[in-house]
Motif scaffolding. Structure first.
Motif, mmCIF file in Angstrom:
data_model
loop_
_atom_site.group_PDB
_atom_site.id
_atom_site.type_symbol
_atom_site.label_atom_id
_atom_site.label_comp_id
_atom_site.label_asym_id
_atom_site.label_seq_id
_atom_site.Cartn_x
_atom_site.Cartn_y
_atom_site.Cartn_z
ATOM 1 N N ALA A 68 8.314 76.275 21.725
ATOM 2 C CA ALA A 68 8.916 76.952 20.570
ATOM 3 C C ALA A 68 8.080 76.664 19.340
ATOM 4 O O ALA A 68 7.441 75.608 19.237
ATOM 5 C CB ALA A 68 10.353 76.481 20.370
ATOM 6 N N PHE A 69 8.098 77.618 18.405
ATOM 7 C CA PHE A 69 7.269 77.517 17.213
ATOM 8 C C PHE A 69 8.031 78.104 16.031
ATOM 9 O O PHE A 69 8.570 79.204 16.122
ATOM 10 C CB PHE A 69 5.958 78.287 17.432
ATOM 11 N N ALA A 70 8.064 77.362 14.929
ATOM 12 C CA ALA A 70 8.701 77.850 13.711
ATOM 13 C C ALA A 70 7.691 78.625 12.892
ATOM 14 O O ALA A 70 6.588 78.147 12.630
ATOM 15 C CB ALA A 70 9.234 76.675 12.900
ATOM 16 N N ALA A 71 8.057 79.842 12.517
ATOM 17 C CA ALA A 71 7.207 80.679 11.657
ATOM 18 C C ALA A 71 8.087 81.232 10.542
ATOM 19 O O ALA A 71 8.842 82.181 10.749
ATOM 20 C CB ALA A 71 6.565 81.806 12.460
ATOM 21 N N GLY A 72 8.049 80.586 9.390
ATOM 22 C CA GLY A 72 8.928 80.971 8.288
ATOM 23 C C GLY A 72 10.370 80.697 8.668
ATOM 24 O O GLY A 72 10.708 79.601 9.102
ATOM 25 N N ASP A 73 11.227 81.707 8.530
ATOM 26 C CA ASP A 73 12.638 81.551 8.893
ATOM 27 C C ASP A 73 12.912 81.975 10.328
ATOM 28 O O ASP A 73 14.070 82.124 10.709
ATOM 29 C CB ASP A 73 13.521 82.360 7.940
ATOM 30 N N GLU A 74 11.871 82.181 11.113
ATOM 31 C CA GLU A 74 12.051 82.597 12.507
ATOM 32 C C GLU A 74 11.670 81.472 13.459
ATOM 33 O O GLU A 74 10.791 80.671 13.173
ATOM 34 C CB GLU A 74 11.177 83.818 12.825
ATOM 35 N N LEU A 75 12.346 81.463 14.582
ATOM 36 C CA LEU A 75 12.017 80.554 15.667
ATOM 37 C C LEU A 75 11.536 81.406 16.835
ATOM 38 O O LEU A 75 12.276 82.248 17.349
ATOM 39 C CB LEU A 75 13.241 79.730 16.089
ATOM 40 N N TRP A 76 10.302 81.207 17.231
ATOM 41 C CA TRP A 76 9.702 81.921 18.353
ATOM 42 C C TRP A 76 9.815 81.020 19.577
ATOM 43 O O TRP A 76 9.362 79.864 19.545
ATOM 44 C CB TRP A 76 8.239 82.233 18.071
ATOM 45 N N MET A 77 10.425 81.529 20.637
ATOM 46 C CA MET A 77 10.642 80.730 21.849
ATOM 47 C C MET A 77 9.983 81.394 23.049
ATOM 48 O O MET A 77 10.264 82.551 23.366
ATOM 49 C CB MET A 77 12.132 80.562 22.119
#
Length: 139
Positions: A68-77
């Motif tokens: 998982a990776f945080a990009a701004g206010d999004e969480l990419w899983m």
């Protein structure tokens, strides 16, 4: 799996339960989301198959999300799909809803994920090829 946010809060992924929780910097729960994706039953079936075939003492842990990776206010899983199935990514927004699903039909055996929102790039680590793939992010 904890993923830190720039504001001092964090997302907490309960991998075996398929739940994502978002906490503020004081540790208060903001929301919780139960993951829903067509790949989840496939991941659970693979987990059961691997444990049945395991020869040595031990146990393979159920893990719906491999990275998982945080990009701004999004969480990419990055979903932990079997290596014979195409890569699938869920993007959770700051409000706790699944904003989009990114499928990469020709990419297999991915176990790492990074997002560069400024450059609009998605990076994927492919273990079987010991390589790093880069793709332009969809609008």
């Amino acid at each position: 799996v904890p993923v830190l946010h720039d504001d001092g809060g964090l997302w907490l992924i309960s991998n075996a339960e398929g739940i994502v929780q978002r906490y503020d910097k004081e540790g208060s729960l903001l929301w919780a989301l139960t993951l829903d994706a067509p790949e989840l039953p496939l991941i659970k079936e693979e987990f059961i198959r691997q444990n049945r075939e395991l020869q040595s003492p031990g146990f393979i842990v159920l893990s719906y999300v491999s990275d998982a990776f945080a990009a701004g206010d999004e969480l990419w899983m990055l979903l932990n799909v079997p290596e014979t199935h195409p890569c699938a990514i869920l993007v959770v927004g700051g409000d706790g809803s699944i904003e989009r699903r990114v499928g990469l039909p020709n990419v297999y055996d991915v176990d790492e994920l990074a997002v560069d929102a400024e450059r609009r790039k998605l990076y994927l680590g492919v273990r079987s090829m010991a390589s790093l793939l880069a793709a332009d992010l969809p609008d």
